[in-house]
Design a protein around this motif. Sequence first.
Motif, short mmCIF file in Angstrom:
data_model
loop_
_atom_site.label_atom_id
_atom_site.label_comp_id
_atom_site.label_asym_id
_atom_site.label_seq_id
_atom_site.Cartn_x
_atom_site.Cartn_y
_atom_site.Cartn_z
N ARG A 170 57.39 40.60 29.69
CA ARG A 170 57.85 41.69 30.54
C ARG A 170 56.84 42.81 30.71
O ARG A 170 56.94 43.62 31.62
CB ARG A 170 59.15 42.28 29.95
N PHE A 171 55.89 42.91 29.81
CA PHE A 171 54.89 43.98 29.85
C PHE A 171 53.54 43.40 30.31
O PHE A 171 53.16 42.29 29.90
CB PHE A 171 54.68 44.61 28.47
N SER A 172 52.84 44.19 31.12
CA SER A 172 51.48 43.82 31.49
C SER A 172 50.64 45.10 31.58
O SER A 172 51.18 46.18 31.81
CB SER A 172 51.45 43.07 32.82
N ALA A 173 49.37 44.95 31.36
CA ALA A 173 48.47 46.11 31.44
C ALA A 173 47.13 45.66 31.95
O ALA A 173 46.70 44.53 31.70
CB ALA A 173 48.32 46.79 30.08
N GLU A 174 46.48 46.56 32.67
CA GLU A 174 45.14 46.26 33.14
C GLU A 174 44.29 47.51 33.11
O GLU A 174 44.80 48.63 33.16
CB GLU A 174 45.17 45.68 34.56
N ARG A 175 43.01 47.29 33.00
CA ARG A 175 42.04 48.39 33.01
C ARG A 175 40.88 47.95 33.88
O ARG A 175 39.84 47.51 33.41
CB ARG A 175 41.56 48.74 31.61
N LEU A 176 41.10 48.09 35.17
CA LEU A 176 40.09 47.68 36.13
C LEU A 176 38.91 48.64 36.08
O LEU A 176 39.09 49.84 35.94
CB LEU A 176 40.69 47.63 37.53
N LYS A 177 37.71 48.10 36.17
CA LYS A 177 36.48 48.88 36.20
C LYS A 177 36.25 49.67 34.92
O LYS A 177 35.40 50.56 34.88
CB LYS A 177 36.45 49.83 37.40
N GLY A 178 37.04 49.38 33.88
CA GLY A 178 36.79 50.00 32.58
C GLY A 178 37.05 51.49 32.52
O GLY A 178 36.55 52.17 31.62
N VAL A 179 37.86 52.01 33.45
CA VAL A 179 38.13 53.45 33.42
C VAL A 179 39.64 53.64 33.24
O VAL A 179 40.14 53.57 32.12
CB VAL A 179 37.61 54.16 34.67
N ASP A 180 40.36 53.87 34.34
CA ASP A 180 41.78 54.14 34.19
C ASP A 180 42.56 52.84 34.01
O ASP A 180 42.02 51.73 34.18
CB ASP A 180 42.34 54.98 35.33
N SER A 181 43.82 53.00 33.61
CA SER A 181 44.63 51.85 33.23
C SER A 181 46.06 52.02 33.70
O SER A 181 46.55 53.14 33.87
CB SER A 181 44.61 51.69 31.70
N THR A 182 46.73 50.89 33.92
CA THR A 182 48.14 50.88 34.28
C THR A 182 48.90 49.96 33.34
O THR A 182 48.43 48.86 33.03
CB THR A 182 48.32 50.37 35.73
N LEU A 183 50.05 50.43 32.89
CA LEU A 183 50.97 49.65 32.06
C LEU A 183 52.24 49.44 32.87
O LEU A 183 52.82 50.40 33.39
CB LEU A 183 51.30 50.39 30.76
N LYS A 184 52.65 48.18 33.01
CA LYS A 184 53.84 47.87 33.79
C LYS A 184 54.89 47.18 32.93
O LYS A 184 54.56 46.36 32.05
CB LYS A 184 53.48 46.97 34.97
N ILE A 185 56.14 47.49 33.23
CA ILE A 185 57.28 46.83 32.57
C ILE A 185 58.17 46.26 33.67
O ILE A 185 58.59 46.97 34.58
CB ILE A 185 58.10 47.81 31.71
N GLN A 186 58.41 44.94 33.58
CA GLN A 186 59.25 44.29 34.59
C GLN A 186 59.79 42.98 34.06
O GLN A 186 58.99 42.07 33.76
CB GLN A 186 58.44 44.03 35.87
N PRO A 187 61.11 42.83 33.88
CA PRO A 187 62.15 43.83 34.08
C PRO A 187 62.37 44.65 32.81
O PRO A 187 62.18 44.15 31.70
CB PRO A 187 63.37 42.95 34.37
N ALA A 188 62.79 45.89 32.97
CA ALA A 188 63.00 46.76 31.81
C ALA A 188 64.31 46.42 31.10
O ALA A 188 65.30 46.00 31.72
CB ALA A 188 63.02 48.22 32.25
N LYS A 189 64.31 46.62 29.78
CA LYS A 189 65.49 46.46 28.96
C LYS A 189 65.84 47.81 28.32
O LYS A 189 64.99 48.71 28.24
CB LYS A 189 65.25 45.44 27.84
N LEU A 190 67.07 47.92 27.84
CA LEU A 190 67.50 49.18 27.22
C LEU A 190 66.59 49.58 26.07
O LEU A 190 66.27 50.77 25.91
CB LEU A 190 68.94 49.05 26.71
N GLU A 191 66.13 48.58 25.30
CA GLU A 191 65.31 48.88 24.12
C GLU A 191 63.89 49.32 24.46
O GLU A 191 63.11 49.67 23.57
CB GLU A 191 65.24 47.67 23.18
#
Lengths: 109, 116
Positions: free
Chosen positions: B64-85
């Motif tokens: 459900r979680f993924s993350a990337e750091r393109l070009k070695g600078v900023d980063s995005t963390l994604k959650i899909q689908p989210a759970k209560l916990e």
Amino acid sequence: TQLLEQSPQFLSIQEGENLTVYCNSSSVFSSLQWYRQEPGEGPVLLVTVVTGGEVKKLKRLTFQFGDARKDSSLHITAAQPGDTGLYLCAWVGYYQLIWGAGTKLIIKP
Amino acid sequence: EAGVAQSPRYKIIEKRQSVAFWCNPISGHATLYWYQQILGQGPKLLIQFQNNGVVDDSQLPKDRFSAERLKGVDSTLKIQPAKLEDSAVYLCASSLTGVPYTGELFFGEGSRLTVL
């Protein structure tokens, strides 16, 4: 099983009192860091201790690293409301920190 | 010197929805970390990048979680689908060095997620 045990989990005291919080492990630390996290903020580094028996002071905060490098303590003298926060110890691993669960400290005016 | 920037500060979503968090580390910092912090607990490492490579993602729930750091600078963390916990504060941190770790971590203010 927690690698790092912090105690107490929660402490609420009056302004002006002294307190000590602890960070313990069954393993030997290479070095250890203490961070403070205020509500709504990220943790901020207070100190790094490296040598067994080392004592470092930061104003009213005194940090001690155990002789065997398995434990550390943080002593606050004359606590102030501004000391309120979550105090986290972290074991410095080869490429990352191993965190304790923290001691939540509240200083009442 | 600008600190670690994170957005959004707060997000409320329904379970099974998706959410993304963004982090811009301190300029020049090679290593970027995403942590999950449940209220009153210590940070739990989700993923660690050095430049744009993954050093450790052993505690990232990859279904459900993924993350990337393109070009070695900023980063995005994604959650899909989210759970209560998944309700927690997601902290981004950066450090000047990576492996071996030396110095200190610099944290952003965090993104507080509430899943209803």
